[in-house]
Design a protein around this motif. Structure first.
Motif, PDB file in Angstrom:
ATOM      1  N   THR A  53       0.845  -1.187   0.000  1.00 22.53           N
ATOM      2  CA  THR A  53       0.000   0.000   0.000  1.00 22.53           C
ATOM      3  C   THR A  53       0.885   1.243   0.000  1.00 22.53           C
ATOM      4  O   THR A  53       1.757   1.380   0.849  1.00 22.53           O
ATOM      5  CB  THR A  53      -0.899   0.020   1.260  1.00 22.53           C
ATOM      6  OG1 THR A  53      -1.647  -1.187   1.306  1.00 22.53           O
ATOM      7  CG2 THR A  53      -1.847   1.196   1.238  1.00 22.53           C
ATOM      8  N   PRO A  54       0.657   2.139  -0.953  1.00 20.76           N
ATOM      9  CA  PRO A  54       1.495   3.339  -0.984  1.00 20.76           C
ATOM     10  C   PRO A  54       1.250   4.225   0.235  1.00 20.76           C
ATOM     11  O   PRO A  54       0.136   4.286   0.761  1.00 20.76           O
ATOM     12  CB  PRO A  54       1.066   4.042  -2.275  1.00 20.76           C
ATOM     13  CG  PRO A  54      -0.276   3.509  -2.598  1.00 20.76           C
ATOM     14  CD  PRO A  54      -0.346   2.129  -2.007  1.00 20.76           C
ATOM     15  N   ASP A  55       2.304   4.900   0.678  1.00 25.64           N
ATOM     16  CA  ASP A  55       2.173   5.804   1.811  1.00 25.64           C
ATOM     17  C   ASP A  55       1.355   7.036   1.444  1.00 25.64           C
ATOM     18  O   ASP A  55       0.712   7.628   2.294  1.00 25.64           O
ATOM     19  CB  ASP A  55       3.553   6.239   2.315  1.00 25.64           C
ATOM     20  CG  ASP A  55       4.288   5.115   3.021  1.00 25.64           C
ATOM     21  OD1 ASP A  55       3.619   4.203   3.535  1.00 25.64           O
ATOM     22  OD2 ASP A  55       5.520   5.159   3.056  1.00 25.64           O
ATOM     23  N   VAL A  56       1.413   7.413   0.179  1.00 22.56           N
ATOM     24  CA  VAL A  56       0.719   8.607  -0.282  1.00 22.56           C
ATOM     25  C   VAL A  56      -0.154   8.230  -1.468  1.00 22.56           C
ATOM     26  O   VAL A  56       0.307   7.561  -2.389  1.00 22.56           O
ATOM     27  CB  VAL A  56       1.728   9.698  -0.712  1.00 22.56           C
ATOM     28  CG1 VAL A  56       1.006  10.905  -1.264  1.00 22.56           C
ATOM     29  CG2 VAL A  56       2.618  10.087   0.445  1.00 22.56           C
ATOM     30  N   ARG A  57      -1.405   8.669  -1.421  1.00 21.23           N
ATOM     31  CA  ARG A  57      -2.313   8.444  -2.550  1.00 21.23           C
ATOM     32  C   ARG A  57      -2.192   9.627  -3.499  1.00 21.23           C
ATOM     33  O   ARG A  57      -2.758  10.678  -3.267  1.00 21.23           O
ATOM     34  CB  ARG A  57      -3.734   8.270  -2.051  1.00 21.23           C
ATOM     35  CG  ARG A  57      -3.914   6.980  -1.278  1.00 21.23           C
ATOM     36  CD  ARG A  57      -5.339   6.678  -0.961  1.00 21.23           C
ATOM     37  NE  ARG A  57      -6.188   6.795  -2.131  1.00 21.23           N
ATOM     38  CZ  ARG A  57      -7.497   7.013  -2.063  1.00 21.23           C
ATOM     39  NH1 ARG A  57      -8.075   7.132  -0.895  1.00 21.23           N
ATOM     40  NH2 ARG A  57      -8.208   7.109  -3.157  1.00 21.23           N
ATOM     41  N   LYS A  58      -1.427   9.428  -4.557  1.00 18.67           N
ATOM     42  CA  LYS A  58      -1.129  10.506  -5.501  1.00 18.67           C
ATOM     43  C   LYS A  58      -2.398  11.126  -6.060  1.00 18.67           C
ATOM     44  O   LYS A  58      -2.476  12.349  -6.210  1.00 18.67           O
ATOM     45  CB  LYS A  58      -0.239   9.992  -6.624  1.00 18.67           C
ATOM     46  CG  LYS A  58       0.199  11.084  -7.577  1.00 18.67           C
ATOM     47  CD  LYS A  58       1.230  10.594  -8.547  1.00 18.67           C
ATOM     48  CE  LYS A  58       1.640  11.570  -9.600  1.00 18.67           C
ATOM     49  NZ  LYS A  58       1.187  12.910  -9.571  1.00 18.67           N
ATOM     50  N   ASP A  59      -3.414  10.326  -6.353  1.00 21.71           N
ATOM     51  CA  ASP A  59      -4.651  10.873  -6.908  1.00 21.71           C
ATOM     52  C   ASP A  59      -5.314  11.850  -5.945  1.00 21.71           C
ATOM     53  O   ASP A  59      -5.778  12.919  -6.349  1.00 21.71           O
ATOM     54  CB  ASP A  59      -5.622   9.756  -7.306  1.00 21.71           C
ATOM     55  CG  ASP A  59      -6.001   8.841  -6.144  1.00 21.71           C
ATOM     56  OD1 ASP A  59      -5.170   8.644  -5.232  1.00 21.71           O
ATOM     57  OD2 ASP A  59      -7.123   8.308  -6.162  1.00 21.71           O
ATOM     58  N   MET A  60      -5.322  11.506  -4.659  1.00 22.79           N
ATOM     59  CA  MET A  60      -5.926  12.402  -3.663  1.00 22.79           C
ATOM     60  C   MET A  60      -5.077  13.661  -3.471  1.00 22.79           C
ATOM     61  O   MET A  60      -5.613  14.759  -3.344  1.00 22.79           O
ATOM     62  CB  MET A  60      -6.102  11.690  -2.320  1.00 22.79           C
ATOM     63  CG  MET A  60      -7.187  10.629  -2.307  1.00 22.79           C
ATOM     64  SD  MET A  60      -8.838  11.290  -2.632  1.00 22.79           S
ATOM     65  CE  MET A  60      -9.100  12.259  -1.183  1.00 22.79           C
TER      66      MET A  60
END
Length: 93
Positions: A53-60
């Motif tokens: 799971t990525p630490d940061v949700r780039k889309d958000m």
């Protein structure tokens, strides 16, 4: 547009899982159950899911950045205060 509360709670759950998995890995005490092989496979599966799971949700992040730049991003001061107080309380324990 507001940041939906479900995203915040999902982020909190993932963060807690990551924190707990790293603490358990350091201590060497993953889970104590009647069936250690089942517990290990479940924990291994969960750890793999958390690590992927990525630490940061780039889309958000991109969505919020665009809203801030457009001047349309709104946030509730009450929710910010609740999160700050909640984090402070969690850090005490």
């Amino acid at each position: 547009m507001r940041v939906d509360e479900k995203y915040i709670s999902q982020y909190d759950k993932i963060s807690n899982m990551k924190k707990n998995s790293s603490e358990n890995a350091k201590s060497g005490d993953v889970l104590k159950e009647k069936s250690p092989s089942v517990a290990k496979s479940q924990v291994s599966s969960l750890i793999d899911r958390v690590k992927s799971t990525p630490d940061v949700r780039k889309d958000m992040v991109d969505q919020i950045r665009n809203q801030i730049e457009a001047g349309t991003y709104t946030i509730s001061g009450k929710k910010v205060a609740e999160k700050i107080v909640g984090a402070a309380i969690n850090n005490l324990f």
